[in-house]
Design a protein around this motif. Structure first.
Motif, short mmCIF file in Angstrom:
data_model
loop_
_atom_site.label_atom_id
_atom_site.label_comp_id
_atom_site.label_asym_id
_atom_site.label_seq_id
_atom_site.Cartn_x
_atom_site.Cartn_y
_atom_site.Cartn_z
N SER A 139 32.80 18.50 112.05
CA SER A 139 34.01 18.69 111.26
C SER A 139 35.10 19.36 112.08
O SER A 139 36.29 18.98 112.01
N ALA A 140 34.73 20.36 112.89
CA ALA A 140 35.71 21.03 113.75
C ALA A 140 36.28 20.08 114.79
O ALA A 140 37.49 20.07 115.07
N ILE A 141 35.41 19.23 115.37
CA ILE A 141 35.88 18.25 116.36
C ILE A 141 36.81 17.24 115.71
O ILE A 141 37.83 16.85 116.29
N LEU A 142 36.46 16.80 114.50
CA LEU A 142 37.31 15.85 113.78
C LEU A 142 38.68 16.47 113.47
O LEU A 142 39.72 15.80 113.60
N THR A 143 38.68 17.73 113.09
CA THR A 143 39.94 18.42 112.82
C THR A 143 40.79 18.51 114.09
O THR A 143 42.01 18.30 114.06
N LEU A 144 40.15 18.81 115.21
CA LEU A 144 40.85 18.85 116.49
C LEU A 144 41.45 17.48 116.83
O LEU A 144 42.59 17.39 117.30
N SER A 145 40.69 16.41 116.59
CA SER A 145 41.19 15.06 116.91
C SER A 145 42.39 14.70 116.05
O SER A 145 43.35 14.09 116.53
N VAL A 146 42.36 15.08 114.76
CA VAL A 146 43.51 14.82 113.89
C VAL A 146 44.73 15.56 114.41
O VAL A 146 45.84 15.00 114.52
#
Length: 359
Positions: A139-146
């Motif tokens: 979830s943290a990686i996905l937030t970073l990608s967004v």
């Protein structure tokens, strides 16, 4: 030999008689666990009518405190001391960021661990692999990608449009020296505009993603409260969630203020933040006859949602709120203000951590 045979016979009879009792105890334990997993666990303090009254009080009080919390920063433009460029606003935002950070680490993530490592779920795979931390990491990686892709798209779009403007200007038949001079000043001006626009876009991405994470765990909290018939559990939760929503709303409201949205978008974001927890409570009340917070399906869904929310909130609090402010120009130029901001973060995180005793 006769005596030893007698002792052997007695020993075998003892072992034979001990097996049924062991099996009976194990079956009773299994039955107890199964009954516990299929219904509410608050048998010692179960009063449906009193619980319903507390839930209705919770809906009203949480709605009011949520609206106060998220609207305070938005109306701060009328208070000179609470303008976004003032020191007091920085301290209030640091306090609220500490609340959000503690929410992820001290409330949402432990709840996910409790759900996904419950005795109501099979050991394989739920106790063989740390799903909570794995999902929170993703979830943290996905937030970073967004965050990253949004900024990249914006910069690429602005760069292409800027090149087009220069070419249009160059075809106006101006003198070459004038074109060069004007291009230099144009690029400097455009760089300043792009910096402000990029910062504004970042504030908007932060506000939207932060609200998404808050909305997810707010609905989950409300659903669990609404489905419970245990007044002993609900009573302390009301005060804890009101405190939580008040200061979490102030953090979100500060982000919305910096994003400089129009009145319509502000109203929509305030509406969703204020109503998600009361909506979750109302939904839990409506589903209380069919929803069991200890059923395997509910445990898995709630546990995974909490893990996603925890990873998102932890990333947003550390990277987009705390790191962005503490590594920014304002705090870097003032050690005194920076020290006060750290104290505000510790107070916010500490207060929210103490709330974990009750909720």
């Amino acid at each position: 030999m006769a005596i030893s045979s007698k002792y052997i016979a007695i020993f075998l009879i003892f072992i034979f008689l001990s097996f049924p009792s062991k099996i009976t105890c194990e079956s009773e334990d299994n039955n107890t666990t199964q009954s516990k997993c299929g219904s509410d666990t608050g048998h010692g303090c179960r009063n449906k009518n009193e619980a319903l009254k507390l839930k209705l009080v919770a809906i009203a009080s949480i709605l009011v405190t949520s609206m106060i919390g998220v609207c305070l920063p938005l109306v701060s433009r009328t208070v000179p001391a609470l303008q976004p460029d003032k020191n007091l606003f920085v301290l209030v935002k640091a306090f609220a960021s500490g609340v959000i950070l503690a929410t992820g680490y001290m409330h949402v993530m432990p709840d996910s661990f409790d759900c996904l490592r419950s005795d109501c779920l099979p050991d394989n795979p739920w106790k063989k692999f740390p799903f909570t931390t794995f999902v929170a990491m993703l979830s943290a990686i996905l937030t970073l990608s967004v965050d990253s892709y949004a900024m990249s798209y914006f910069k690429k779009y602005k760069f292409e449009s800027g090149v087009g403007n220069v070419r249009d200007y160059a075809h106006n038949g101006k003198m070459e020296s004038q074109i060069c001079d004007n291009n230099i000043s144009h690029f400097h001006g455009e760089a300043k505009v792009d910096d402000k626009a990029a910062q504004l876009l970042r504030y908007r991405v932060v506000a939207q993603v932060l609200e998404l994470g808050i909305v997810v765990h707010s609905v989950v909290i409300g659903l669990s409260m609404g489905a419970s018939d245990n007044p002993c559990t609900i009573r302390p939760l009301v005060a804890a969630i009101c405190f939580h929503q008040l200061f979490e709303g102030m953090g979100l409201g500060g982000c919305i203020l910096q994003a400089e949205y129009g009145m319509k978008i502000k109203a929509i974001m305030v509406f969703f933040f204020s109503l998600t927890t009361p909506f979750g409570i109302a939904l839990g009340i409506g589903l209380s006859k069919v929803y069991s917070e200890n059923s395997p399906t509910a445990l898995i869904v709630v546990g995974l949602l909490n893990a996603c929310s925890a990873g998102l909130l932890n990333y947003m609090a550390l990277v987009d709120l705390l790191a962005a402010d503490f590594l920014g120009t304002k705090l870097q130029n003032s050690m005194k203000l920076q020290s006060w901001a750290y104290l505000a973060v510790l107070l916010g995180a500490g207060g929210m951590s103490v709330m974990a005793i009750w909720a």
